[in-house]
Write a protein that holds these residues in place. Structure first.
Motif, PDB file in Angstrom:
ATOM      1  N   ALA A  96       0.844  -1.188   0.000  1.00 20.52           N
ATOM      2  CA  ALA A  96       0.000   0.000   0.000  1.00 20.52           C
ATOM      3  C   ALA A  96       0.879   1.237   0.000  1.00 20.52           C
ATOM      4  CB  ALA A  96      -0.935  -0.036   1.208  1.00 20.52           C
ATOM      5  N   TYR A  97       0.303   2.380   0.315  1.00 18.62           N
ATOM      6  CA  TYR A  97       1.051   3.637   0.246  1.00 18.62           C
ATOM      7  C   TYR A  97       0.919   4.393   1.558  1.00 18.62           C
ATOM      8  CZ  TYR A  97      -3.720   4.231  -1.403  1.00 18.62           C
ATOM      9  OH  TYR A  97      -5.079   4.141  -1.540  1.00 18.62           O
ATOM     10  N   GLY A  98       0.751   3.681   2.669  1.00 16.60           N
ATOM     11  CA  GLY A  98       0.651   4.320   3.970  1.00 16.60           C
ATOM     12  C   GLY A  98      -0.797   4.563   4.363  1.00 16.60           C
ATOM     13  N   VAL A  99      -0.981   5.082   5.563  1.00 14.58           N
ATOM     14  CA  VAL A  99      -2.314   5.399   6.063  1.00 14.58           C
ATOM     15  C   VAL A  99      -2.380   6.887   6.380  1.00 14.58           C
ATOM     16  CG1 VAL A  99      -2.717   3.096   6.974  1.00 14.58           C
ATOM     17  CG2 VAL A  99      -1.589   4.780   8.415  1.00 14.58           C
ATOM     18  N   PRO A 100      -3.562   7.505   6.290  1.00 19.31           N
ATOM     19  CA  PRO A 100      -3.672   8.937   6.557  1.00 19.31           C
ATOM     20  C   PRO A 100      -3.217   9.282   7.977  1.00 19.31           C
ATOM     21  CG  PRO A 100      -5.665   8.107   5.497  1.00 19.31           C
ATOM     22  CD  PRO A 100      -4.833   6.911   5.874  1.00 19.31           C
ATOM     23  N   PRO A 101      -2.651  10.478   8.151  1.00 17.99           N
ATOM     24  CA  PRO A 101      -2.416  11.467   7.099  1.00 17.99           C
ATOM     25  C   PRO A 101      -1.137  11.166   6.314  1.00 17.99           C
ATOM     26  CG  PRO A 101      -1.693  12.337   9.212  1.00 17.99           C
ATOM     27  CD  PRO A 101      -2.288  10.985   9.496  1.00 17.99           C
ATOM     28  N   ASN A 102      -1.228  11.279   4.989  1.00 22.55           N
ATOM     29  CA  ASN A 102      -0.027  11.114   4.174  1.00 22.55           C
ATOM     30  C   ASN A 102      -0.139  11.875   2.854  1.00 22.55           C
ATOM     31  OD1 ASN A 102      -1.970   9.315   3.256  1.00 22.55           O
ATOM     32  ND2 ASN A 102      -0.529   7.685   2.769  1.00 22.55           N
ATOM     33  N   THR A 103       0.979  12.459   2.470  1.00 19.33           N
ATOM     34  CA  THR A 103       1.116  13.157   1.203  1.00 19.33           C
ATOM     35  C   THR A 103       1.227  12.103   0.106  1.00 19.33           C
ATOM     36  OG1 THR A 103       2.495  14.709   2.461  1.00 19.33           O
ATOM     37  CG2 THR A 103       2.359  15.027   0.068  1.00 19.33           C
ATOM     38  N   LEU A 104       0.482  12.263  -0.994  1.00 19.57           N
ATOM     39  CA  LEU A 104       0.446  11.235  -2.035  1.00 19.57           C
ATOM     40  C   LEU A 104       0.799  11.792  -3.412  1.00 19.57           C
ATOM     41  CD1 LEU A 104      -2.825   9.341  -1.064  1.00 19.57           C
ATOM     42  CD2 LEU A 104      -0.476   8.534  -0.742  1.00 19.57           C
ATOM     43  N   LEU A 122      -3.351  16.119  -1.235  1.00 20.70           N
ATOM     44  CA  LEU A 122      -3.433  16.268   0.221  1.00 20.70           C
ATOM     45  C   LEU A 122      -4.826  15.881   0.703  1.00 20.70           C
ATOM     46  CD1 LEU A 122      -1.548  19.677   0.619  1.00 20.70           C
ATOM     47  CD2 LEU A 122      -0.611  17.355   0.532  1.00 20.70           C
ATOM     48  N   VAL A 123      -5.579  15.184  -0.142  1.00 23.40           N
ATOM     49  CA  VAL A 123      -6.929  14.759   0.214  1.00 23.40           C
ATOM     50  C   VAL A 123      -6.889  13.774   1.386  1.00 23.40           C
ATOM     51  CG1 VAL A 123      -8.976  13.538  -0.618  1.00 23.40           C
ATOM     52  CG2 VAL A 123      -7.885  15.246  -2.061  1.00 23.40           C
ATOM     53  N   ASP A 124      -5.794  13.037   1.524  1.00 22.62           N
ATOM     54  CA  ASP A 124      -5.610  12.142   2.674  1.00 22.62           C
ATOM     55  C   ASP A 124      -4.748  12.785   3.756  1.00 22.62           C
ATOM     56  OD1 ASP A 124      -7.154  10.214   1.535  1.00 22.62           O
ATOM     57  OD2 ASP A 124      -5.531   8.881   0.988  1.00 22.62           O
ATOM     58  N   GLY A 125      -4.557  14.103   3.673  1.00 27.57           N
ATOM     59  CA  GLY A 125      -3.740  14.801   4.658  1.00 27.57           C
ATOM     60  C   GLY A 125      -2.305  14.959   4.195  1.00 27.57           C
TER      61      GLY A 125
END
Length: 226
Positions: A96-104, A122-125
């Motif tokens: 996966a690509y991490g869990v919120p909050p995270n820059t994507l 930044l929709v996921d923080g």
């Protein structure tokens, strides 16, 4: 007869693999942060990247869409007291690509008119600053989000290791756009003021330029803490 079939299958698979590699976009993923991270890509899995220069060269097949690259903090997450279980899950799955909050970093390759579409979301923080830039094909317009968002984060959005998007906190249509209809808010404006080229809420692309394009076949770099 069996040997002939096996050889035919081998040659077919070899040709298919070579074609995929020739047409793959090369992503150079770099950790310039002063701490170790776990970088993750969908598709692609994940890698541990050491502090100040850890690098992962990742090939992504032509035609890939809905792809993301993000990170899970390693040493810093422990210092901040983030649950061990979360980090261990990331370590063993690495899918996966991490869990919120995270820059994507988000992208689709060889899409409409054979263009690549890419953005920072930044929709996921937000957890660390990011650069997402093309490195070939004469395409030079990259995206950077380097503001000190964690330090300036509104109190209601603060989280261990980052700054939450309001949807994560409040879970209402106003912030999550569950109905497909929503507008900017004071919280999305906080992110937009600091990173104007990044998605600040789900419908941001309707009011500002947040999706960028390059010709298909372009290579890219994603830098954490540029």
């Amino acid at each position: 007869m069996t040997l002939s079939k096996n050889l035919s299958s081998f040659y077919f698979l070899s040709i298919t693999l070579c074609f995929a590699l020739v047409n793959a976009a090369k992503f150079n993923i770099v950790n310039n942060c002063p701490f170790t991270i776990w970088a993750g890509a969908v598709p692609g899995g994940g890698r541990q990247l050491n502090a100040r220069g850890g690098t992962w060269n990742h090939d992504v097949a032509a035609g890939t869409k809905g792809a993301r690259i993000g990170l899970e903090l390693d040493a810093i997450s422990m210092a901040l007291g983030v649950a061990n279980a979360r980090r261990l899950l990331w370590l063993f799955q690495c899918q996966a690509y991490g869990v919120p909050p995270n820059t994507l970093a988000e992208f689709g390759l060889n899409q409409y008119m054979n263009l690549d579409f890419f953005d920072i979301s930044l929709v996921d923080g937000f957890n660390v600053p990011m650069e997402f830039s093309p490195t070939s094909n004469g395409c030079t317009r990259g995206i950077r989000c380097t503001a000190d968002i964690n330090r300036e984060c509104p109190n209601k959005l603060k989280a261990p290791g980052g700054c939450n998007n309001p949807c994560t906190v409040f879970k209402t249509n106003e912030y999550c756009c569950n109905s497909g209809s929503c507008g900017p808010t004071k919280y999305s404006q906080f992110f937009k003021d600091r990173c104007p080229d990044a998605y600040s809420y789900p419908n941001d692309d309707k009011t500002s330029k947040v999706v960028f394009t390059c010709p298909g076949g372009t290579n890219y770099k994603v830098v954490f803490c540029p």
